[in-house]
Design a protein around this motif. Structure first.
Motif, short mmCIF file in Angstrom:
data_model
loop_
_atom_site.label_atom_id
_atom_site.label_comp_id
_atom_site.label_asym_id
_atom_site.label_seq_id
_atom_site.Cartn_x
_atom_site.Cartn_y
_atom_site.Cartn_z
N GLY A 124 0.82 -1.20 0.00
CA GLY A 124 0.00 0.00 0.00
C GLY A 124 0.85 1.25 0.00
N PRO A 125 0.27 2.38 0.37
CA PRO A 125 1.05 3.61 0.47
C PRO A 125 2.18 3.45 1.48
CG PRO A 125 -1.30 4.06 0.58
CD PRO A 125 -1.15 2.58 0.69
N PRO A 126 3.31 4.10 1.26
CA PRO A 126 4.43 3.97 2.21
C PRO A 126 4.02 4.34 3.63
CG PRO A 126 5.20 4.98 0.19
CD PRO A 126 3.70 4.90 0.08
N ASP A 132 6.58 -9.63 -4.67
CA ASP A 132 7.66 -8.99 -5.44
C ASP A 132 7.62 -7.49 -5.24
OD1 ASP A 132 5.36 -8.30 -6.79
OD2 ASP A 132 6.03 -9.05 -8.75
N GLY A 133 6.89 -7.03 -4.24
CA GLY A 133 6.75 -5.61 -3.97
C GLY A 133 5.59 -4.96 -4.68
N GLY A 134 4.96 -5.69 -5.61
CA GLY A 134 3.83 -5.16 -6.34
C GLY A 134 2.55 -5.93 -6.12
N ASN A 135 2.69 -7.24 -5.99
CA ASN A 135 1.55 -8.12 -5.73
C ASN A 135 1.91 -9.09 -4.61
OD1 ASN A 135 -0.53 -7.44 -7.89
ND2 ASN A 135 1.29 -7.79 -9.14
N LEU A 136 0.89 -9.65 -4.01
CA LEU A 136 1.07 -10.51 -2.85
C LEU A 136 0.31 -11.81 -3.07
CD1 LEU A 136 1.87 -11.04 0.16
CD2 LEU A 136 -0.16 -9.73 0.78
N TYR A 142 -6.79 -11.29 6.64
CA TYR A 142 -6.42 -10.19 5.75
C TYR A 142 -7.32 -8.98 5.99
CZ TYR A 142 -10.45 -10.99 2.65
OH TYR A 142 -11.71 -11.11 2.14
N HIS A 143 -6.78 -7.83 5.67
CA HIS A 143 -7.51 -6.56 5.69
C HIS A 143 -7.23 -5.87 4.36
CE1 HIS A 143 -7.58 -2.13 6.30
NE2 HIS A 143 -8.73 -2.42 6.87
N ALA A 144 -8.29 -5.47 3.68
CA ALA A 144 -8.15 -4.80 2.38
C ALA A 144 -8.94 -3.50 2.40
CB ALA A 144 -8.65 -5.71 1.26
N ALA A 145 -8.30 -2.42 1.97
CA ALA A 145 -8.94 -1.12 1.81
C ALA A 145 -8.76 -0.68 0.37
CB ALA A 145 -8.35 -0.11 2.79
N ALA A 146 -9.14 0.55 0.08
CA ALA A 146 -9.11 1.02 -1.30
C ALA A 146 -7.71 1.02 -1.89
CB ALA A 146 -9.70 2.43 -1.38
N ASP A 147 -6.70 1.21 -1.05
CA ASP A 147 -5.35 1.36 -1.58
C ASP A 147 -4.32 0.52 -0.86
OD1 ASP A 147 -5.43 2.68 0.82
OD2 ASP A 147 -4.49 4.53 0.10
N ARG A 148 -4.77 -0.47 -0.05
CA ARG A 148 -3.79 -1.25 0.72
C ARG A 148 -4.35 -2.62 1.08
NH1 ARG A 148 -2.97 2.99 5.19
NH2 ARG A 148 -3.50 4.27 3.37
N VAL A 149 -3.42 -3.54 1.30
CA VAL A 149 -3.77 -4.90 1.73
C VAL A 149 -2.76 -5.34 2.79
CG1 VAL A 149 -3.99 -7.32 1.06
CG2 VAL A 149 -4.73 -5.54 -0.51
N THR A 150 -3.26 -5.92 3.85
CA THR A 150 -2.40 -6.53 4.86
C THR A 150 -2.86 -7.97 5.06
OG1 THR A 150 -2.19 -4.41 6.02
CG2 THR A 150 -1.51 -6.38 7.21
N VAL A 151 -1.92 -8.89 5.06
CA VAL A 151 -2.19 -10.30 5.36
C VAL A 151 -1.32 -10.66 6.56
CG1 VAL A 151 -2.12 -12.66 4.50
CG2 VAL A 151 -2.66 -10.78 2.93
N ALA A 152 -1.94 -11.27 7.57
CA ALA A 152 -1.20 -11.51 8.81
C ALA A 152 -1.71 -12.76 9.51
CB ALA A 152 -1.33 -10.30 9.75
N SER A 153 -0.86 -13.33 10.35
CA SER A 153 -1.24 -14.50 11.12
C SER A 153 -2.39 -14.20 12.07
CB SER A 153 -0.05 -15.02 11.93
OG SER A 153 0.99 -15.45 11.09
N GLU A 154 -2.42 -12.98 12.61
CA GLU A 154 -3.45 -12.62 13.57
C GLU A 154 -3.96 -11.22 13.26
OE1 GLU A 154 -2.60 -13.52 17.63
OE2 GLU A 154 -1.48 -15.36 17.13
N PRO A 155 -5.28 -10.98 13.43
CA PRO A 155 -5.85 -9.68 13.10
C PRO A 155 -5.69 -8.67 14.23
CG PRO A 155 -7.57 -11.13 13.88
CD PRO A 155 -6.28 -11.94 13.88
N THR A 201 -3.52 -11.09 -4.67
CA THR A 201 -3.94 -9.69 -4.73
C THR A 201 -3.55 -9.11 -6.08
OG1 THR A 201 -1.87 -8.73 -3.88
CG2 THR A 201 -3.51 -9.45 -2.27
N HIS A 202 -4.36 -8.19 -6.54
CA HIS A 202 -4.03 -7.36 -7.70
C HIS A 202 -4.39 -5.94 -7.30
CE1 HIS A 202 -3.20 -6.16 -11.77
NE2 HIS A 202 -4.39 -5.61 -11.88
N HIS A 203 -3.37 -5.09 -7.13
CA HIS A 203 -3.56 -3.80 -6.48
C HIS A 203 -4.14 -4.08 -5.10
CE1 HIS A 203 -2.34 -1.93 -10.15
NE2 HIS A 203 -3.32 -2.51 -10.83
#
Length: 248
Positions: free
Chosen positions: A9-11, A192-196, A207-220, A238-240
């Protein structure tokens, strides 16, 4: 077992991702809530990230240690000033019989790729022969660490180098491993820094997905309804910021 996360997502500062959130990855190193095997992830940790502005196919930077994440006195000063839009981080509970040096801590890397494994594979040393895919002497010598995670990464990387799509590479390694090690726990993250791309098999993954970011984690993050559990035996891509999930 281990706990890990990946973010696209955004830095953001690495502190925002790893130490600041409620029930952060940092906290999960000593107090995981959804970990069924092992109680403390104190056998090392690793963080991989892509420097902002590095462009496509950038080589990620890694920081890995063989100590508990809470014992590293450098992190409180480092993480707030480091920023990235693509991050993979993990805290480690080593599988019995694996090495405990820093090279055994995820994420593993090849070119633009970062890879992490949460889980374990019994009798992992004989896995290549058991799946009919013996390793060459050169591949054995290139194995980054003596661990099930490093071996799985070598098998995935072999497929990526031969032109497999990331989802196909992960799915093929997981299926072949599960066929001969049905008790294996195989939660994998690859970017690869672009897709996950991620796999859940035998351990928790959200996972958590918003308009401009995605996080995938073992625990929420606790109490956040916008986190969703990945079904067991599933492949996430993921794609974007669009997340797709299908059964393995």
């Amino acid at each position: 077992m281990c706990r890990h996360l990946a973010y696209l997502g955004p830095p953001r500062s690495l502190a925002e991702l790893i130490t600041a959130p409620p029930h952060s990855l940092y906290e999960q190193s000593w107090s995981p809530r959804l970990q069924d095997h092992g109680t403390v992830n104190a056998d090392g940790f690793g963080i991989g990230w892509y420097p902002p502005g590095a462009g496509a196919a950038a080589t990620p930077v890694r920081y890995r240690r063989a100590i508990p994440i809470w014992a590293d006195i450098n992190l409180p000063g480092l993480l707030p000033v480091l920023h990235s839009g693509a991050v993979v981080a993990a805290v480690r509970d080593a599988t019995a019989g694996t090495s405990r040096d820093e090279a055994a801590s995820a994420p593993f890397a090849l070119g633009p790729w970062l890879f992490s494994h949460n889980g374990s594979v019994d009798d992992w040393e004989s896995l290549p022969a058991d799946i009919g895919e013996p390793l060459s002497a050169a591949e054995l010598l290139s194995l980054e660490a003596r661990s099930d995670a490093a071996l799985l990464w070598l098998l995935v990387a072999r497929r990526l180098r031969s032109g497999h799509a990331p989802a196909d590479a992960l799915a093929d390694v997981v299926r072949r491993t599960h066929d001969v090690r049905p008790d294996a726990r195989l939660n994998l993250l690859l970017t690869d820094g672009g897709n996950l791309t991620a796999v859940r098999l035998g351990a928790s993954l959200w996972y958590h997905a918003a308009a401009d970011r995605v996080t995938v984690a073992s625990e929420p993050v606790p109490g956040r309804p916008d986190w969703h559990e990945v079904p067991d035996h599933s492949l996430l891509t993921t794609h974007h910021s669009t997340v797709s999930i299908k059964a393995l």
